[in-house]
Design a protein around this motif. Structure first.
Motif, PDB file in Angstrom:
ATOM      1  N   GLY A 286     -37.832   1.011 -35.122  1.00  0.00           N
ATOM      2  CA  GLY A 286     -37.968   1.864 -33.949  1.00  0.00           C
ATOM      3  C   GLY A 286     -37.912   3.346 -34.226  1.00  0.00           C
ATOM      4  O   GLY A 286     -37.666   4.135 -33.303  1.00  0.00           O
ATOM      5  N   LEU A 287     -38.135   3.771 -35.493  1.00  0.00           N
ATOM      6  CA  LEU A 287     -38.029   5.190 -35.822  1.00  0.00           C
ATOM      7  C   LEU A 287     -38.988   6.033 -34.989  1.00  0.00           C
ATOM      8  O   LEU A 287     -38.594   7.025 -34.369  1.00  0.00           O
ATOM      9  N   GLY A 288     -40.272   5.627 -34.970  1.00  0.00           N
ATOM     10  CA  GLY A 288     -41.255   6.394 -34.221  1.00  0.00           C
ATOM     11  C   GLY A 288     -40.945   6.434 -32.741  1.00  0.00           C
ATOM     12  O   GLY A 288     -41.069   7.481 -32.088  1.00  0.00           O
TER      13      GLY A 288
ATOM     14  N   LEU B 226     -48.995   8.148 -32.977  1.00  0.00           N
ATOM     15  CA  LEU B 226     -49.820   7.819 -34.126  1.00  0.00           C
ATOM     16  C   LEU B 226     -51.178   8.471 -33.975  1.00  0.00           C
ATOM     17  O   LEU B 226     -51.725   8.565 -32.865  1.00  0.00           O
ATOM     18  N   ASP B 227     -51.751   8.925 -35.091  1.00  0.00           N
ATOM     19  CA  ASP B 227     -53.097   9.477 -35.041  1.00  0.00           C
ATOM     20  C   ASP B 227     -54.121   8.356 -35.208  1.00  0.00           C
ATOM     21  O   ASP B 227     -53.766   7.164 -35.269  1.00  0.00           O
ATOM     22  N   GLU B 228     -55.396   8.724 -35.306  1.00  0.00           N
ATOM     23  CA  GLU B 228     -56.460   7.718 -35.358  1.00  0.00           C
ATOM     24  C   GLU B 228     -56.424   6.895 -36.639  1.00  0.00           C
ATOM     25  O   GLU B 228     -57.036   5.829 -36.712  1.00  0.00           O
TER      26      GLU B 228
ATOM     27  N   ASN C  35     -51.229   7.130 -38.891  1.00  0.00           N
ATOM     28  CA  ASN C  35     -50.125   7.933 -39.411  1.00  0.00           C
ATOM     29  C   ASN C  35     -49.416   8.636 -38.261  1.00  0.00           C
ATOM     30  O   ASN C  35     -49.949   8.742 -37.153  1.00  0.00           O
ATOM     31  N   PHE C  36     -48.222   9.150 -38.507  1.00  0.00           N
ATOM     32  CA  PHE C  36     -47.520   9.912 -37.485  1.00  0.00           C
ATOM     33  C   PHE C  36     -48.297  11.201 -37.208  1.00  0.00           C
ATOM     34  O   PHE C  36     -48.612  11.957 -38.124  1.00  0.00           O
ATOM     35  N   ALA C  37     -48.630  11.437 -35.946  1.00  0.00           N
ATOM     36  CA  ALA C  37     -49.456  12.590 -35.572  1.00  0.00           C
ATOM     37  C   ALA C  37     -48.651  13.882 -35.684  1.00  0.00           C
ATOM     38  O   ALA C  37     -47.453  13.921 -35.386  1.00  0.00           O
ATOM     39  N   ARG C  38     -49.340  14.949 -36.090  1.00  0.00           N
ATOM     40  CA  ARG C  38     -48.695  16.253 -36.253  1.00  0.00           C
ATOM     41  C   ARG C  38     -49.745  17.345 -36.131  1.00  0.00           C
ATOM     42  O   ARG C  38     -50.944  17.092 -36.274  1.00  0.00           O
TER      43      ARG C  38
ATOM     44  N   PHE D 222     -47.224  20.907 -39.324  1.00  0.00           N
ATOM     45  CA  PHE D 222     -46.374  19.763 -39.644  1.00  0.00           C
ATOM     46  C   PHE D 222     -45.458  19.344 -38.495  1.00  0.00           C
ATOM     47  O   PHE D 222     -44.666  18.409 -38.650  1.00  0.00           O
ATOM     48  N   ALA D 223     -45.535  19.990 -37.337  1.00  0.00           N
ATOM     49  CA  ALA D 223     -44.707  19.601 -36.205  1.00  0.00           C
ATOM     50  C   ALA D 223     -45.279  18.350 -35.555  1.00  0.00           C
ATOM     51  O   ALA D 223     -46.489  18.261 -35.313  1.00  0.00           O
ATOM     52  N   ALA D 224     -44.420  17.376 -35.258  1.00  0.00           N
ATOM     53  CA  ALA D 224     -44.864  16.157 -34.590  1.00  0.00           C
ATOM     54  C   ALA D 224     -45.446  16.514 -33.227  1.00  0.00           C
ATOM     55  O   ALA D 224     -44.901  17.338 -32.494  1.00  0.00           O
ATOM     56  N   THR D 225     -46.579  15.891 -32.911  1.00  0.00           N
ATOM     57  CA  THR D 225     -47.272  16.213 -31.661  1.00  0.00           C
ATOM     58  C   THR D 225     -46.957  15.184 -30.586  1.00  0.00           C
ATOM     59  O   THR D 225     -46.368  14.143 -30.838  1.00  0.00           O
ATOM     60  N   GLY D 226     -47.386  15.486 -29.373  1.00  0.00           N
ATOM     61  CA  GLY D 226     -47.175  14.584 -28.261  1.00  0.00           C
ATOM     62  C   GLY D 226     -46.241  15.129 -27.217  1.00  0.00           C
ATOM     63  O   GLY D 226     -46.120  14.589 -26.128  1.00  0.00           O
ATOM     64  N   GLY D 227     -45.526  16.207 -27.560  1.00  0.00           N
ATOM     65  CA  GLY D 227     -44.660  16.843 -26.582  1.00  0.00           C
ATOM     66  C   GLY D 227     -43.341  16.146 -26.362  1.00  0.00           C
ATOM     67  O   GLY D 227     -42.529  16.580 -25.540  1.00  0.00           O
ATOM     68  N   ARG D 228     -43.072  15.064 -27.063  1.00  0.00           N
ATOM     69  CA  ARG D 228     -41.829  14.316 -26.849  1.00  0.00           C
ATOM     70  C   ARG D 228     -40.847  14.453 -27.998  1.00  0.00           C
ATOM     71  O   ARG D 228     -39.791  13.862 -27.986  1.00  0.00           O
TER      72      ARG D 228
END
Length: 504
Positions: free
Chosen positions: A414-416, A423-425, A428-431, A435-441
């Motif tokens: 449950g890390l993500g 996740l990107d297309e 991978n973890f989206a950023r 390098f900042a994680a995206t999604g606003g959360r």
């Protein structure tokens, strides 16, 4: 500068590895015990000190290659050591494990043999270690900010060291019982003895980095990643790309078919002293490795040392030529025929290259006890990889190793979810580019290394760790003096890719 005519009068001469039979009898590195300094000084003198050093385009770290070549050519090892560490946290690692795209970008490669950059790098790093120059560099002052790094592979370690030296309080959380990630359990001892990794970790501890093992953040019964984020000023996710690709063919469930990383981890645990013998061993068995990359080569060298009866490595790609293809002009890293040390060892023992190119697995055959006994394969067309009629054949197989690469960070756990990572297309973890994680959360969460880039090289992981550290430092303090050699969406130089220069 180096000898301006050195490249004309000195031929390329790589460091000779130990004889095949000698190194197959132990687990020491293939170059262990070699006398290197005179040879390396002479080879460094071949560097032309080009007006535009294209070797930099092949190296995402922006290593100052002409500079430390010049110092090595004059046997000024201390100066070479300092220039090496100006851009690279772990040159003894890259000098052993990186496939050296810098050499394929060397200007000499246009019509001659490149400088032995990788050999020079390893020798300079090892000489500095021998002379006691690997000392801690603790920060002069502390910032009062805390950073949690999740994952202790090359990206996580590089980010942690940079941030610690910038004055932040850094804790590295690793789910395994030992630190290092794939450097610890994925790389065989004969490619890199783990004493090099241990010395770096001790340096980092002395600088102030804190390490916690057995911390499976987001895992079943493990620490809560969201809680960790709540008590940290920033989090760097550097968990790698551990989602292993599968081979969904009939017979996959038979006993004796294993993922390559399971096999390599067991072998490395034997070398660490955790057990006397591996529960997954090639001893006395016919081994088939499915996958033609570096992980497959690592399995090959390991199986030979364990006493396999035979080893075959299957590669679905056609056999590359010895020259660059028209679509891969200098200075890009070309797909050409290459021989690893493990391939050399297999040829020395069996008299031939162990690889079967343009080959795909059709199914596995088992015995009455449900254990794999054979693999049926077929030749495939080079472009669409369709089976070629009439080319089926059967290989004996008492152990099958799947080395098919990785498809982003592991989906289980449950890390993500706990950190609010998208996740990107590509899975991978989206950023964003910083390098900042995206999604606003996930404010204050950054993603570095293979977790965001996908399966890549150790030199890219270190470069990303350094660049992510600069992004975190800017986030915490408003500015940074830390170098950022790459952006998150940069890619290796290709014939169709864009050229990116770091801060050279």
């Amino acid at each position: 500068m180096t000898d301006p005519f050195g490249f004309l009068r000195i031929p390329r001469e790589s460091i000779p590895a130990r004889p095949v039979e000698e190194r197959l009898g132990d687990w020491r590195e293939v170059y262990a015990g070699q006398a290197l300094l005179p040879l390396v000084s002479r080879q460094a003198d071949r560097c032309m000190d080009c007006g535009i050093p294209f070797c930099h385009t092949g190296c995402p770290l922006g290593n100052l290659i002409p500079e430390w070549n010049a110092f090595a050519a004059r046997a000024d090892w201390r100066a070479a050591y300092e220039r090496l560490h100006a851009t690279n946290n772990f040159p003894e690692v890259t000098g052993r494990l990186c496939p050296a795209p810098c050499e394929d970008a060397c200007v000499l490669t246009i019509n001659a043999d490149p400088v032995t950059i990788k050999n020079v790098e390893q020798t300079v790093a090892d000489e500095g270690l021998r002379r006691g120059w690997l000392t801690p560099r603790p920060p002069e002052r502390t910032s009062g900010r805390t950073v949690a790094v999740i994952g202790s592979g090359p990206a996580g370690l590089a980010a942690a060291q940079q941030l610690t030296r910038a004055g932040h309080s850094v804790t590295v959380h690793e789910r395994s019982d030992r630190l290092g990630g794939l450097l610890r359990y994925g790389i065989p001892e004969f490619k890199m003895e783990k004493a090099h990794l241990d010395r770096r970790i001790e340096q980092m501890r002395a600088e102030g980095t804190v390490f916690v093992t057995g911390a499976d953040l987001g895992g079943a019964g493990g620490p809560d990643a969201a809680e960790l984020r709540g008590r940290s000023d920033a989090v760097v996710v550097a968990v790698g790309a551990g989602e292993r690709r599968e081979l969904p063919v009939p017979g996959r469930a038979l006993h004796g078919i294993h993922q390559a990383m399971e096999y390599l981890t067991c072998a490395n645990r034997v070398q660490e002293g955790d057990c006397a013998a591996s529960p997954v061993t090639a001893e006395g068995r016919h081994v088939v490795i499915v996958g033609g990359g570096d992980t497959g080569s690592d399995c090959l060298g390991t199986a030979l040392r364990q006493g396999a009866l035979s080893v075959v490595q299957l590669d679905i790609n056609p056999e590359p030529g010895t020259d660059r293809a028209d679509g891969e002009p200098w200075p890009v890293y070309p797909k050409v025929y290459r021989i690893s040390h493990a391939h050399e060892e297999a040829r020395g023992r069996g008299g031939r290259d162990p690889r079967l190119f343009s080959s795909a697995t059709l199914h596995f055959e088992g015995d009455a006890a449900g254990r794999v006994r054979a693999l049926r394969l077929t030749a495939v067309e080079p472009l669409e990889r369709r089976p070629v009629e009439g080319t089926d054949r059967v290989l004996p197989a008492g152990l099958v190793l799947l080395a098919l690469g990785f498809a982003g960070p592991e989906r289980a756990g449950g890390l993500g979810e706990q950190l609010g990572l998208d996740l990107d297309e590509r899975g991978n973890f989206a950023r964003d580019a910083a390098f900042a994680a995206t999604g606003g959360r996930a404010p204050g969460v950054f993603v570095a290394g293979d977790a965001g880039r996908g399966q890549s090289l150790v030199v890219w992981a270190i470069a990303e760790g350094r660049a992510a550290a600069a992004a975190v430092d800017r986030h915490l303090t408003g500015s940074t003096c830390l170098p950022a050699p790459v952006a998150a969406h940069d890619r290796p130089l290709t014939a169709l890719g864009r050229l990116r220069y770091g801060p050279y």
